[in-house]
Design a protein around this motif. Structure first.
Motif, PDB file in Angstrom:
ATOM      1  N   SER A   1       1.106  -1.499  -0.017  1.00  0.00           N
ATOM      2  CA  SER A   1      -0.183   0.065  -0.179  1.00  0.00           C
ATOM      3  C   SER A   1       0.814   1.253   0.067  1.00  0.00           C
ATOM      4  CB  SER A   1      -0.915   0.136   1.231  1.00  0.00           C
ATOM      5  OG  SER A   1      -0.241   0.244   2.399  1.00  0.00           O
ATOM      6  N   ASP A   2       0.204   2.600  -0.179  1.00  0.00           N
ATOM      7  CA  ASP A   2       0.753   3.653  -0.004  1.00  0.00           C
ATOM      8  C   ASP A   2       1.193   3.742   1.390  1.00  0.00           C
ATOM      9  OD1 ASP A   2       0.312   4.138  -2.688  1.00  0.00           O
ATOM     10  OD2 ASP A   2      -1.433   5.398  -2.522  1.00  0.00           O
ATOM     11  N   TRP A   3       1.700   4.776   1.886  1.00  0.00           N
ATOM     12  CA  TRP A   3       2.269   5.069   3.109  1.00  0.00           C
ATOM     13  C   TRP A   3       0.925   5.895   3.733  1.00  0.00           C
ATOM     14  CZ3 TRP A   3       5.926   2.774   5.923  1.00  0.00           C
ATOM     15  CH2 TRP A   3       6.910   2.225   5.268  1.00  0.00           C
TER      16      TRP A   3
ATOM     17  N   THR B   1      -5.564   0.867  -1.836  1.00  0.00           N
ATOM     18  CA  THR B   1      -4.381   1.535  -2.509  1.00  0.00           C
ATOM     19  C   THR B   1      -3.665   0.411  -3.035  1.00  0.00           C
ATOM     20  OG1 THR B   1      -2.673   1.746  -1.072  1.00  0.00           O
ATOM     21  CG2 THR B   1      -4.271   3.607  -1.169  1.00  0.00           C
TER      22      THR B   1
ATOM     23  N   ARG C   1       2.488   1.427   6.214  1.00  0.00           N
ATOM     24  CA  ARG C   1       1.755   0.608   5.138  1.00  0.00           C
ATOM     25  C   ARG C   1       1.548  -0.807   5.327  1.00  0.00           C
ATOM     26  NH1 ARG C   1       7.004   0.674   1.010  1.00  0.00           N
ATOM     27  NH2 ARG C   1       8.339  -1.142   2.337  1.00  0.00           N
TER      28      ARG C   1
END
Length: 151
Positions: free
Chosen positions: A21-23, A77, A108
């Motif tokens: 995932s994104d942070w 995400t 994440r």
């Protein structure tokens, strides 16, 4: 963004890492909002000065259940399942919190598709989430989430 097109696509990807995932920043405001929503106002989460002075973590930390609740925005995400009528959370297996998430940390999720089993009208899918904290040696959380997708 990984896109699954149906039950067969999910089943054919069992055993694979599907993405990272994104942070996401877990700031004190989010921790305070979670405390307000759940009624869990333990000082290690919400009393910044006391947590700095008395906590072994050197400051406030996120609730473990807050970390769990962030699975949904994190996984959004990484992937989606197209063609569904609906998807529902079915439960969790093996939830562990090896390391705390200090306020202000970025996390994440590294997601693996562990299992995909047909159920009436759809498929039950198990994902292993390893919630990583930026710069930390240990994961903040390792959990298996179970979802059902109906087509």
């Amino acid at each position: 963004m990984r896109v699954f097109t149906g039950p067969d696509d999910l089943q054919s990807n069992v055993g694979t890492e599907i993405g990272v995932s994104d942070w996401l920043t877990v700031d004190q405001e989010r921790i305070d909002q979670f405390a307000e929503a759940t009624g869990d106002h333990q000082w290690i989460h919400v009393d910044v000065e006391r947590a700095k002075a008395e906590s072994p973590f050197g400051g406030p930390i996120a609730h473990g259940y807050l970390t769990l609740s962030l699975l949904v925005p994190l996984q959004k995400t990484v992937f989606r399942v197209d063609g569904t009528k609906m998807g529902v959370n079915y439960g969790l297996d093996k939830a562990r919190f090896p390391a705390p998430v200090p306020a202000g940390s970025r996390i994440r999720s590294r997601i693996e598709l562990v299992d995909a089993t047909p159920v009436e009208g759809g498929i039950q899918v198990k994902f292993r989430h390893t919630i990583e904290q930026e710069g930390a040696a240990k994961p903040a959380c390792v959990v298996e989430s179970i979802a059902r997708y109906y087509f």
